[in-house]
Scaffold this active site. Structure first.
Site, PDB file in Angstrom:
ATOM      1  N   SER A   7      -3.803   1.468  -2.276  1.00 14.88           N
ATOM      2  CA  SER A   7      -4.289   1.691  -0.917  1.00 14.88           C
ATOM      3  C   SER A   7      -4.719   3.136  -0.763  1.00 14.88           C
ATOM      4  CB  SER A   7      -3.175   1.381   0.092  1.00 14.88           C
ATOM      5  OG  SER A   7      -3.519   1.956   1.333  1.00 14.88           O
ATOM      6  N   HIS A  30      -7.745  -1.215  -2.088  1.00 15.34           N
ATOM      7  CA  HIS A  30      -7.324  -1.652  -0.752  1.00 15.34           C
ATOM      8  C   HIS A  30      -7.693  -0.582   0.273  1.00 15.34           C
ATOM      9  CE1 HIS A  30      -4.769  -4.083   1.931  1.00 15.34           C
ATOM     10  NE2 HIS A  30      -4.349  -2.932   2.442  1.00 15.34           N
ATOM     11  N   ASP A  32      -7.571   0.440   4.227  1.00 17.26           N
ATOM     12  CA  ASP A  32      -6.890   0.170   5.492  1.00 17.26           C
ATOM     13  C   ASP A  32      -7.703   0.712   6.657  1.00 17.26           C
ATOM     14  OD1 ASP A  32      -4.416  -1.148   4.791  1.00 17.26           O
ATOM     15  OD2 ASP A  32      -3.880   0.710   3.768  1.00 17.26           O
ATOM     16  N   MET A  34      -7.890   1.055  10.576  1.00 19.82           N
ATOM     17  CA  MET A  34      -7.039   1.006  11.778  1.00 19.82           C
ATOM     18  C   MET A  34      -7.815   1.574  12.963  1.00 19.82           C
ATOM     19  SD  MET A  34      -3.370   2.283  10.338  1.00 19.82           S
ATOM     20  CE  MET A  34      -2.678   1.674   8.796  1.00 19.82           C
ATOM     21  N   HIS A  63      -8.737  -4.318   4.696  1.00 22.89           N
ATOM     22  CA  HIS A  63      -7.676  -4.809   5.590  1.00 22.89           C
ATOM     23  C   HIS A  63      -7.970  -4.301   7.001  1.00 22.89           C
ATOM     24  CE1 HIS A  63      -3.008  -4.609   6.408  1.00 22.89           C
ATOM     25  NE2 HIS A  63      -3.623  -5.475   7.190  1.00 22.89           N
ATOM     26  N   MET A  65      -7.095  -3.743  10.500  1.00 23.63           N
ATOM     27  CA  MET A  65      -6.035  -3.682  11.515  1.00 23.63           C
ATOM     28  C   MET A  65      -6.693  -3.246  12.821  1.00 23.63           C
ATOM     29  SD  MET A  65      -3.126  -2.133   9.035  1.00 23.63           S
ATOM     30  CE  MET A  65      -4.386  -1.604   7.879  1.00 23.63           C
ATOM     31  N   MET A 136       2.507  -8.550   5.512  1.00 23.81           N
ATOM     32  CA  MET A 136       2.960  -7.158   5.661  1.00 23.81           C
ATOM     33  C   MET A 136       4.467  -7.089   5.421  1.00 23.81           C
ATOM     34  SD  MET A 136       0.225  -5.309   6.663  1.00 23.81           S
ATOM     35  CE  MET A 136       1.247  -3.868   6.597  1.00 23.81           C
ATOM     36  N   GLY A 144       3.755   4.621   3.730  1.00 18.97           N
ATOM     37  CA  GLY A 144       5.039   5.206   3.383  1.00 18.97           C
ATOM     38  C   GLY A 144       6.318   4.679   4.004  1.00 18.97           C
ATOM     39  N   ASP A 174       1.825  -6.170   1.287  1.00 13.86           N
ATOM     40  CA  ASP A 174       1.360  -4.823   1.654  1.00 13.86           C
ATOM     41  C   ASP A 174       2.459  -4.087   2.406  1.00 13.86           C
ATOM     42  OD1 ASP A 174      -0.091  -2.608   2.411  1.00 13.86           O
ATOM     43  OD2 ASP A 174      -1.539  -3.706   3.651  1.00 13.86           O
ATOM     44  N   GLY A 175       2.924  -2.993   1.811  1.00 10.18           N
ATOM     45  CA  GLY A 175       3.884  -2.126   2.489  1.00 10.18           C
ATOM     46  C   GLY A 175       5.150  -1.912   1.681  1.00 10.18           C
TER      47      GLY A 175
HETATM   48  C1  DX5 Z   1       0.284  -0.079   6.185  1.00  9.19           C
HETATM   49  C2  DX5 Z   1      -0.993  -0.274   5.386  1.00  9.19           C
HETATM   50  C3  DX5 Z   1      -0.700  -0.263   3.922  1.00  9.19           C
HETATM   51  C4  DX5 Z   1      -0.148   1.025   3.445  1.00  9.19           C
HETATM   52  C5  DX5 Z   1       0.756   0.777   2.307  1.00  9.19           C
HETATM   53  O1  DX5 Z   1       0.106   0.264   7.463  1.00  9.19           O
HETATM   54  O2  DX5 Z   1      -1.594  -1.499   5.697  1.00  9.19           O
HETATM   55  O3  DX5 Z   1      -1.774  -0.698   3.114  1.00  9.19           O
HETATM   56  O4  DX5 Z   1      -1.130   1.942   3.075  1.00  9.19           O
HETATM   57  O5  DX5 Z   1       1.319   1.987   1.970  1.00  9.19           O
HETATM   58  P1  DX5 Z   1       2.665   2.110   1.162  1.00  9.19           P
HETATM   59  O6  DX5 Z   1       2.441   1.409  -0.145  1.00  9.19           O
HETATM   60  O7  DX5 Z   1       2.821   3.574   1.037  1.00  9.19           O
HETATM   61  O8  DX5 Z   1       3.732   1.445   1.979  1.00  9.19           O
HETATM   62 ZN    ZN Z   2      -3.124  -2.538   4.111  1.00 10.50          ZN
END
Ligand code: DX5
Ligand code: ZN
Length: 217
Positions: A7, A30, A32, A34, A63, A65, A136, A144, A174-175
């Site tokens: 990611s 990946h 993200d 948001m 992804h 969000m 998730m 993190g 994911d996560g």
């Molecule tokens: C979470 C994101 C993830 C995130 C994962 O809000 O959708 O893709 O970047 O990060 P790690 O692997 O650090 O939990």
């Molecule tokens: Zn993600």
């Protein structure tokens, strides 16, 4: 084979091209997205995906969000996404179905994503047309946070639904995925592992990807 999807949320955005090249030994990239409304963070959008597309041939797993994602599916597809995932919590079922239809029209792979609050059965209306389900294992927000072990049960339940209705569908987690949690999610049925901080937080990025693969042997 289990796929690794670094990611870029945890990458250095000033050196994004360098950080994308550093994970070229992985399977998916990946991304993200948001919007500051569906989740309390704002990350990257359509122009950045377009630029990423120019600098890599990697499979772009985007992804979303964002609230009411059907509004943006075509734009992200045109920007170069290979797969788009929309959250089931982000709109009414009819509009989620519409988002998936637009993905089909645009020729991108179709996915739905589940926040931790959402039950596995929520995928049932869509499962037969999906290429991937994303579960998730943290509350989406920033990279993190700690892995939510209770989500392993949702992963198991989604795997059972996939086996029954659409065995070709992939199951992505994911996560909080790291060498200690990766074997747990794979045992529960995941075959695509997103990893942000476990990859980009490491001094040796290809080594961190190898460590994730090694943890699964
Ligand atoms: C979470 C994101 C993830 C995130 C994962 O809000 O959708 O893709 O970047 O990060 P790690 O692997 O650090 O939990
Ligand atoms: Zn993600």
């Amino acid at each position: 084979m289990v796929k690794i999807a670094p990611s870029i949320l945890s990458a250095d955005f000033v050196n994004l091209e360098r950080d994308i090249r550093a994970v070229s030994c992985a399977d998916y990239l990946h991304v993200d997205v948001m919007d500051g409304a569906f989740v309390p963070n704002i990350t990257i959008g359509i122009p950045v995906v377009k630029s990423i597309r120019k600098c890599t041939d990697m499979f772009l797993d985007v992804h979303l969000m964002v609230e009411k994602p059907a509004r943006y599916v075509e734009a992200f597809a045109k920007a170069g996404a290979d797969l788009l995932s929309v959250h089931l919590e982000a709109d009414h079922p009819a509009r989620i179905a519409e988002a998936l239809d637009i993905m089909g029209d645009c020729g991108v792979k179709k996915a739905v994503a589940l926040r931790p609050i959402t039950k596995a059965e929520a995928v049932l209306p869509y499962i037969e047309q999906l290429d991937l389900v994303l579960v998730m294992t943290v509350e989406p927000r920033f990279g993190g946070p700690a892995f939510m072990e209770g989500q392993l049960e949702t992963v198991r339940q989604v795997r059972a639904i996939i086996e029954r209705y659409n065995p070709a569908c992939e199951l992505e987690v994911d996560g909080g995925v790291a060498p200690d949690t990766a074997p747990l999610v794979v045992e529960a049925g995941a075959n695509v592992l997103v990893a942000g901080s476990a990859v980009y937080g490491a001094a040796d990025i290809p080594g961190a990807i190898a460590a994730l693969r090694g943890a699964l042997r």
